[in-house]
Design an enzyme around this catalytic site. Structure first.
Site, short mmCIF file in Angstrom:
data_model
loop_
_atom_site.label_atom_id
_atom_site.label_comp_id
_atom_site.label_asym_id
_atom_site.label_seq_id
_atom_site.Cartn_x
_atom_site.Cartn_y
_atom_site.Cartn_z
N LYS A 190 1.89 -3.35 0.27
CA LYS A 190 1.22 -2.86 2.05
C LYS A 190 1.84 -1.21 1.65
O LYS A 190 0.60 -0.22 2.58
CB LYS A 190 0.50 -3.48 3.06
CG LYS A 190 -0.28 -4.58 3.24
CD LYS A 190 -0.13 -5.97 4.38
CE LYS A 190 -0.94 -6.47 3.84
NZ LYS A 190 -0.99 -7.58 4.75
N ARG A 191 2.97 -0.65 1.94
CA ARG A 191 3.57 0.00 2.37
C ARG A 191 3.00 1.37 1.08
O ARG A 191 3.12 2.32 1.32
CB ARG A 191 5.33 0.40 2.12
CG ARG A 191 5.44 -0.31 1.00
CD ARG A 191 7.11 -0.60 0.31
NE ARG A 191 7.60 -0.75 -0.49
CZ ARG A 191 7.93 -0.14 -1.65
NH1 ARG A 191 7.77 1.12 -1.00
NH2 ARG A 191 8.33 -0.36 -2.46
#
Length: 485
Positions: free
Chosen positions: A245-246
């Site tokens: 997700k980062r």
């Protein structure tokens, strides 16, 4: 197997993520290219984590991407009895055996093996039990898992992407194929389903290669011809670490909410590990179908470049007809509180001109909201750096007030007449046109950049332009009157 039949098999324990979407696309393209069938299987045996809501999200995500399936979806949770029959067949054929070891016993054996620096493989305690003990355990109905007996030797398969891969069987444990409660584990369920669904090619991420060896052993134990396998490269973040997700939005629904067009996302993920061979990057689905082949998949891990996705999305935005863009923008404008559905429908010409002015500058649908807010509301602040630069000076307020008075006199408020009037005011005031253009843009939009100033003013209309310029005049004079801190 003459008919090409492929599948995607997501688990409804979460959203449809970009890696699964890429696998789905490659399977779909392969099926469409070869006149085959693209099937959908929902692997929902993990009842604690699976949910009907996530099943709907998977369906909706695939439909949004345009990846239609050709037969009714298969749900593993409806097939437990079928798996039991295959597990029983493994026992009957002497290819598997019952294991009565408790989880505590297995954990203790594993810890002991690790302490002795041995591979934590099952030691076949239950396989080596005397037949009389095995019979007694069965008669007592003691809970027992089923383990596949992995014979000596090696397992090899020819991967259509990676090439020939071999693994020594000594490195593969006698793995469990059915739990003590009778439920099949992942690898047996996959083999049974792929066989009964007549899957010809299994196209999936290369993180499944270790499972493939186990599944081939199961195919052999069941006397079934395995399908062809093609393992896709992993998708990495720009820092070459595993995609997370980062690195950006992780699920298909995240990208749609961010303002990515489905055509752009499909085009982008198609190029994550595959190339048409001609260097072309912007392609329609039909073009992808005509060009797609497993031979053109690069086994090297692909890198997810968010900037490239945004660039590609901008290209698709510019290709979209304005009326389609207006419809696509509806939920974004409504959610931002800038417009209602009624406003959009009743001010269609205004909306068409709005997207026409901004589409060259937008890479995301959400950019129309952030860059075009001033087309829907007078409630905006001035960019601080812009105000410090363009609202400074002893004559700025007077110049803008002169422009406001002159604009009130413009009979036909069209871009050419507006530009002529502004240049006329600048000449009379003894300033260069740009010294009036930049403050005017800031006064009308709160921004220092944007579309053609005069086309923007034409769309905003005379009354709104004059009012906003006078608001800026008041702001400048009030700020100048305030004591400096």
């Amino acid at each position: 197997m003459s008919e090409i039949r492929v599948r995607i098999a997501p688990s409804p324990s979460g959203y449809l993520h970009i890696g699964t979407a890429r696998a789905a696309l490659f399977n779909w393209l392969f099926a469409r290219r070869n006149g085959g069938k693209f099937l959908l299987r929902i692997e929902d045996t993990d009842t604690d984590r699976s949910s009907p809501e996530m099943v709907k999200v998977i369906f909706d995500s695939l439909k949004w991407l345009g990846l239609d399936w050709d037969e009714p979806p298969v749900f593993q949770s409806q097939r437990y009895d079928i798996y039991r029959k295959y597990a029983a067949k493994l026992i009957e054929n002497g290819k598997a055996y019952y294991c009565w070891c408790s989880p505590e016993t297995l954990k203790r054996k594993q810890e002991q093996a690790l302490a002795e620096k041995r591979p934590p493989r099952y030691d076949r305690t239950c396989f080596n039990l005397p037949e009389e003990i095995k019979k007694q355990n069965l008669e007592k109905g003691l809970p027992a898992a089923i383990r596949l007996f992995v014979a000596e030797g090696s397992t090899t398969f020819d991967d259509l992407v990676v090439g020939r891969i071999t693994r020594e069987n000594k490195d593969i444990d006698d793995f469990v194929v059915a739990r003590s409660d009778g439920r099949a584990v992942y690898n047996l369920a996959v083999v049974v389903d792929d066989h009964e669904m007549r899957i010809s090619h299994v196209i999936r991420g290369n993180d499944h290669i270790s499972n493939t060896f186990k599944q081939i052993l199961l195919y052999r134990a069941l006397g079934i011809e395995p399908p062809h396998f093609a393992h896709l490269p992993l998708i990495l973040g720009e820092d070459r670490s595993k995609m997370s997700k980062r690195h950006g939005a992780a699920a298909v629904t995240d990208y749609s909410r961010e303002g990515i067009l489905k055509e752009a996302l499909v085009n982008f993920i198609a190029l994550l590990g595959w190339s048409p061979g001609d260097g072309k990057e912007i392609m329609s689905l039909d073009e992808m179908i005509k060009s797609f082949s497993l031979e053109r998949i690069n086994p090297t891990n692909a890198v997810f470049d968010m900037n490239k996705l945004y660039w590609m999305n901008g290209e698709y935005i510019r290709k979209k007809p304005d009326h389609e863009l207006v419809d696509l923008l509806r939920p974004f404008l409504v959610e931002a509180g800038l417009a209602t559905q009624l406003f959009i429908s009743s001010r269609w010409e205004y909306m068409m001109k709005f997207v026409g002015l901004l589409k060259e500058r937008c890479r995301l649908l959400t950019d129309f909201v952030t860059l075009g807010r001033y087309f829907f509301t007078d409630d905006f602040d001035y960019d601080p750096a812009g105000a410090a630069k363009h609202f400074a000076g002893p004559t700025i307020a007077d110049n803008l007030e002169a422009l406001a008075r002159a604009l009130e006199e413009v009979a036909s408020f069209e871009s050419a007449q507006i530009e002529g009037k502004l240049r006329e005011v600048a000449d009379k005031r003894g300033v260069k046109a740009k010294e009036l253009i930049h403050p005017t843009r800031l006064a009308l939009s709160g921004m220092t950049m944007g579309p053609s100033l005069f086309e923007m003013m034409e769309l905003l209309g005379k009354e709104r332009c004059v009012a906003r310029i006078r608001r800026a005049v008041h702001f400048i004079r009030t700020s100048a009157a305030e004591p400096s801190k």
